[in-house]
Motif scaffolding. Structure first.
Motif, PDB file in Angstrom:
ATOM      1  N   ASN A   7       1.094  -1.345  -0.092  1.00  0.00           N
ATOM      2  CA  ASN A   7      -0.257   0.076  -0.070  1.00  0.00           C
ATOM      3  C   ASN A   7       0.921   1.254   0.046  1.00  0.00           C
ATOM      4  N   THR A   8       2.142   1.309   0.122  1.00  0.00           N
ATOM      5  CA  THR A   8       3.138   2.399   0.042  1.00  0.00           C
ATOM      6  C   THR A   8       3.255   2.900  -1.452  1.00  0.00           C
ATOM      7  N   LEU A   9       3.021   4.034  -1.596  1.00  0.00           N
ATOM      8  CA  LEU A   9       3.371   4.624  -2.979  1.00  0.00           C
ATOM      9  C   LEU A   9       4.880   4.659  -3.045  1.00  0.00           C
ATOM     10  N   PRO A  10       5.336   4.501  -4.381  1.00  0.00           N
ATOM     11  CA  PRO A  10       4.548   4.020  -5.473  1.00  0.00           C
ATOM     12  C   PRO A  10       4.173   2.595  -5.341  1.00  0.00           C
ATOM     13  N   LEU A  11       2.890   2.183  -5.693  1.00  0.00           N
ATOM     14  CA  LEU A  11       2.451   0.896  -5.862  1.00  0.00           C
ATOM     15  C   LEU A  11       3.247   0.067  -6.554  1.00  0.00           C
ATOM     16  N   PRO A  12       3.337  -1.376  -6.005  1.00  0.00           N
ATOM     17  CA  PRO A  12       4.268  -2.180  -6.895  1.00  0.00           C
ATOM     18  C   PRO A  12       3.087  -2.535  -8.167  1.00  0.00           C
ATOM     19  N   LYS A  13       3.510  -2.487  -9.392  1.00  0.00           N
ATOM     20  CA  LYS A  13       2.694  -2.321 -10.563  1.00  0.00           C
ATOM     21  C   LYS A  13       2.048  -3.733 -10.667  1.00  0.00           C
ATOM     22  N   PHE A  14       2.640  -4.703 -10.534  1.00  0.00           N
ATOM     23  CA  PHE A  14       1.788  -6.039 -10.877  1.00  0.00           C
ATOM     24  C   PHE A  14       1.918  -6.927  -9.743  1.00  0.00           C
ATOM     25  N   VAL A  15       0.969  -7.265  -8.902  1.00  0.00           N
ATOM     26  CA  VAL A  15       0.737  -8.164  -7.794  1.00  0.00           C
ATOM     27  C   VAL A  15       0.339  -9.491  -8.126  1.00  0.00           C
TER      28      VAL A  15
END
Length: 265
Positions: A7-15
């Motif tokens: 949830n921390t920005l920047p978000l991981p692009k692909f989870v």
């Protein structure tokens, strides 16, 4: 730490969430969906391939839901267009409830291409999907490709999870944590490595703690044990060389005659 990374920005692009029948990822998926659904700075799109569409849509009315279940073969032209997601221009996060169903519908090559395009779009803040590994025929091959594509992949077990997070500047974080849900809130706890000195001290004390009598030896008893000479062991004064002494008996035939003379060869 996993909740922070999610949830921390920047978000991981692909989870990528990998689950199985023994450890289902539905709660994990919905937890992440709820954390994004009410955000005002970007839209949330939910692609439904597995769950009953109307039920899931009612539970997540704040999301834009795309129906891929009511007309799975698109006979009545009611199925949503998957490729249209690549033309979205608004800031958004995209959730796919079952990657395995997407693979069966569109094939591995098209699915991998689609998720690559979504990951590379600047307006897409995050893509989250669940992969049911039990449904895959070529499990190792498929998982390998999508793990390579994922920024953060999570492998669920019954009470533990392991994850690998690819941060910027090629920094990789790999961790194993305990997890559970408390009122639909994800709780994770890092598993600490045991102290080697404490383990060694515990093992040394363990026999004494389990016995009703003394097992160990005192220093004086150890010295007495080491000084004891057993009768079947050679004495220190005896030679320990490798010589062999042989004494001839009366019946021994010790001459230089041909031993095969009687064979008439």
């Amino acid at each position: 730490m996993l909740s922070t990374y999610l949830n921390t920005l920047p978000l991981p692009k692909f989870v990528l969430i990998e689950d199985s029948v023994a450890a289902k990822g539905g709660d994990f998926f919905e937890h992440q969906l709820r954390s994004h659904a009410n955000r005002s700075d970007y839209a949330t799109h939910l692609l439904i391939f597995e769950s009953y569409f109307t039920s899931l849509k009612n539970r997540h009315s704040s999301c834009t839901c795309h129906d891929f279940t009511s007309d799975s073969l698109n006979w009545f032209k009611k199925s949503a267009d998957l490729t249209s997601l690549t033309s979205l221009n608004e800031n958004c996060v995209i959730f796919v409830d079952s990657l395995a169903h997407v693979l069966y519908r569109f094939g591995a090559a098209e699915t991998y291409k689609l998720f690559t395009q979504l990951k590379n779009k600047k307006n897409v803040q995050q893509v989250v999907t669940v992969l049911h590994t039990d449904l895959l025929e070529n499990k190792d091959k498929i998982v390998k490709y999508f793990r390579h594509l994922a920024t953060l992949y999570i492998e669920l077990d019954t009470k533990r999870l392991s994850y690998l997070y690819k941060k910027s500047h090629r920094k990789v974080i790999k961790q194993i944590e305990n997890y559970h849900f408390d009122n639909k809130r994800l709780i994770t706890e890092t598993i600490k490595k045991p102290d080697k000195e404490i383990i060694a001290e515990t093992l040394n004390r363990l026999p004494e703690n389990l016995s009703t009598f003394r097992i160990g030896l005192t220093e004086k008893e150890k010295e007495s044990r080491d000084g004891l000479v057993l009768p079947f062991l050679p004495k220190e004064s005896e030679s320990s060389g490798g010589k062999i002494h042989y004494s001839l008996d009366e019946i021994d035939d010790w001459d230089e005659e041909d031993p095969d003379d009687d064979l008439d060869i």
